[in-house]
Write an enzyme that holds these catalytic residues in place. Structure first.
Site, mmCIF file in Angstrom:
data_model
loop_
_atom_site.group_PDB
_atom_site.id
_atom_site.type_symbol
_atom_site.label_atom_id
_atom_site.label_comp_id
_atom_site.label_asym_id
_atom_site.label_seq_id
_atom_site.Cartn_x
_atom_site.Cartn_y
_atom_site.Cartn_z
ATOM 1 N N LYS A 42 0.824 -1.210 0.000
ATOM 2 C CA LYS A 42 0.000 0.000 0.000
ATOM 3 C C LYS A 42 0.867 1.273 0.000
ATOM 4 O O LYS A 42 2.091 1.194 0.185
ATOM 5 C CB LYS A 42 -0.929 -0.040 1.216
ATOM 6 C CG LYS A 42 -1.902 -1.238 1.197
ATOM 7 C CD LYS A 42 -2.902 -1.151 2.342
ATOM 8 C CE LYS A 42 -3.857 -2.329 2.322
ATOM 9 N NZ LYS A 42 -4.927 -2.190 3.350
ATOM 10 N N PHE A 51 -15.440 3.655 7.201
ATOM 11 C CA PHE A 51 -14.074 4.048 6.824
ATOM 12 C C PHE A 51 -13.843 4.050 5.314
ATOM 13 O O PHE A 51 -12.725 4.304 4.858
ATOM 14 C CB PHE A 51 -13.055 3.119 7.504
ATOM 15 C CG PHE A 51 -13.244 1.649 7.197
ATOM 16 C CD1 PHE A 51 -12.745 1.087 6.032
ATOM 17 C CD2 PHE A 51 -13.906 0.826 8.091
ATOM 18 C CE1 PHE A 51 -12.914 -0.256 5.749
ATOM 19 C CE2 PHE A 51 -14.083 -0.527 7.823
ATOM 20 C CZ PHE A 51 -13.583 -1.062 6.639
ATOM 21 N N ARG A 57 -2.402 -14.591 4.396
ATOM 22 C CA ARG A 57 -3.093 -13.872 5.483
ATOM 23 C C ARG A 57 -2.321 -14.048 6.796
ATOM 24 O O ARG A 57 -2.225 -13.129 7.599
ATOM 25 C CB ARG A 57 -4.535 -14.385 5.644
ATOM 26 C CG ARG A 57 -5.418 -14.190 4.427
ATOM 27 C CD ARG A 57 -5.933 -12.796 4.243
ATOM 28 N NE ARG A 57 -6.878 -12.401 5.265
ATOM 29 C CZ ARG A 57 -7.525 -11.238 5.261
ATOM 30 N NH1 ARG A 57 -7.308 -10.363 4.282
ATOM 31 N NH2 ARG A 57 -8.362 -10.921 6.209
ATOM 32 N N THR A 73 -5.592 -7.138 10.657
ATOM 33 C CA THR A 73 -5.867 -5.852 9.995
ATOM 34 C C THR A 73 -5.286 -4.675 10.781
ATOM 35 O O THR A 73 -4.704 -3.754 10.206
ATOM 36 C CB THR A 73 -7.397 -5.660 9.847
ATOM 37 O OG1 THR A 73 -7.945 -6.821 9.200
ATOM 38 C CG2 THR A 73 -7.725 -4.421 9.041
ATOM 39 N N ARG A 89 2.531 -6.737 8.832
ATOM 40 C CA ARG A 89 1.902 -5.544 9.415
ATOM 41 C C ARG A 89 2.537 -5.200 10.759
ATOM 42 O O ARG A 89 2.677 -4.026 11.103
ATOM 43 C CB ARG A 89 0.390 -5.754 9.520
ATOM 44 C CG ARG A 89 -0.306 -5.634 8.155
ATOM 45 C CD ARG A 89 -1.721 -6.128 8.166
ATOM 46 N NE ARG A 89 -2.453 -5.765 6.949
ATOM 47 C CZ ARG A 89 -3.633 -6.286 6.621
ATOM 48 N NH1 ARG A 89 -4.210 -7.188 7.409
ATOM 49 N NH2 ARG A 89 -4.245 -5.912 5.509
ATOM 50 N N ASN A 138 -2.031 0.148 6.754
ATOM 51 C CA ASN A 138 -1.550 -1.149 7.254
ATOM 52 C C ASN A 138 -0.697 -1.903 6.243
ATOM 53 O O ASN A 138 -0.560 -3.124 6.304
ATOM 54 C CB ASN A 138 -2.699 -1.990 7.828
ATOM 55 C CG ASN A 138 -3.734 -2.366 6.788
ATOM 56 O OD1 ASN A 138 -3.589 -2.038 5.610
ATOM 57 N ND2 ASN A 138 -4.769 -3.064 7.209
ATOM 58 N N HIS A 170 -1.947 -5.525 1.503
ATOM 59 C CA HIS A 170 -3.245 -6.161 1.260
ATOM 60 C C HIS A 170 -3.026 -7.627 0.928
ATOM 61 O O HIS A 170 -2.052 -7.976 0.270
ATOM 62 C CB HIS A 170 -3.939 -5.489 0.067
ATOM 63 C CG HIS A 170 -5.148 -6.245 -0.412
ATOM 64 N ND1 HIS A 170 -6.377 -6.112 0.186
ATOM 65 C CD2 HIS A 170 -5.299 -7.165 -1.411
ATOM 66 C CE1 HIS A 170 -7.246 -6.918 -0.422
ATOM 67 N NE2 HIS A 170 -6.604 -7.565 -1.398
ATOM 68 N N GLU A 173 -9.418 -9.932 -7.890
ATOM 69 C CA GLU A 173 -8.467 -8.839 -7.649
ATOM 70 C C GLU A 173 -7.270 -8.912 -8.596
ATOM 71 O O GLU A 173 -6.785 -7.882 -9.083
ATOM 72 C CB GLU A 173 -8.023 -8.875 -6.188
ATOM 73 C CG GLU A 173 -9.166 -8.509 -5.243
ATOM 74 C CD GLU A 173 -8.872 -8.775 -3.774
ATOM 75 O OE1 GLU A 173 -9.764 -8.522 -2.945
ATOM 76 O OE2 GLU A 173 -7.754 -9.231 -3.446
#
Ligand code: GDP
Length: 139
Positions: free
Chosen positions: A11, A59, A87, A93, A104, A114, A117, A128
């Site tokens: 990100k 959000f 994950r 998250t 993270r 964070n 993704h 995606e």
């Protein structure tokens, strides 16, 4: 449906903080093979479409603004059990709740910034990946 692929983004915070190299190294060291990758920036329109599933969440506006605020790295990763294993590698998250050693935990500052993704299902990994890469780029 492939079960050995997932989709990731580094990100805007991860790119801005110069963590691209370290994150890609962690990803490949964990056994993921990079099968497609690009450095790009989302418009607000595209970020809104990518996160449309969250459109009703409080959000959403902040998420779209953040995800279009700077360049990102998008990639498709291959490994047995890719979605679940990735994950686990990225962690919770909220970075404050992410296990020590997860991406993270190591690189992120906050629940909105964070850093990484990871798709949450094989179906979303496919959707995606196709959002960013043509069939010729994700053979
Ligand atoms: P993920 O699958 O762990 O990325 O989490 P979700 O699918 O639930 O949420 C998508 C993204 O929305 C997260 O990665 C965060 O960047 C953002 N997000 C989730 N919850 C919050 C929140 O409470 N506040 C803000 N600002 N962003 C959030």
């Amino acid at each position: 449906m492939r079960t050995n692929r997932t989709f990731t983004m580094i990100k805007p915070d991860g790119v801005a903080n110069n963590h691209i190299g370290a994150i890609l190294n962690d990803i490949t060291t964990a056994g993921f093979k990079i099968v497609a990758m690009k450095y790009t920036q989302l418009s607000t329109d595209l970020a809104g479409k990518f996160y449309a599933v969250h459109a009703e969440r409080p959000f959403y506006k902040d998420l779209v603004a953040f995800m279009s605020s700077g360049p990102i790295v998008a990639a498709i990763l291959e490994k047995d059990n890719a979605v679940a294993d990735f994950r686990t590698l990225i962690g919770a998250t909220d970075p404050a709740k992410a296990d020590v050693g997860t991406l993270r935990n190591k690189y992120a500052q906050s629940i909105d910034a964070n850093t990484v993704h990871g798709s949450d299902s094989d179906e979303n990994a496919e959707i995606e990946g196709a959002f960013y890469f043509t069939a010729f780029e994700r053979f």
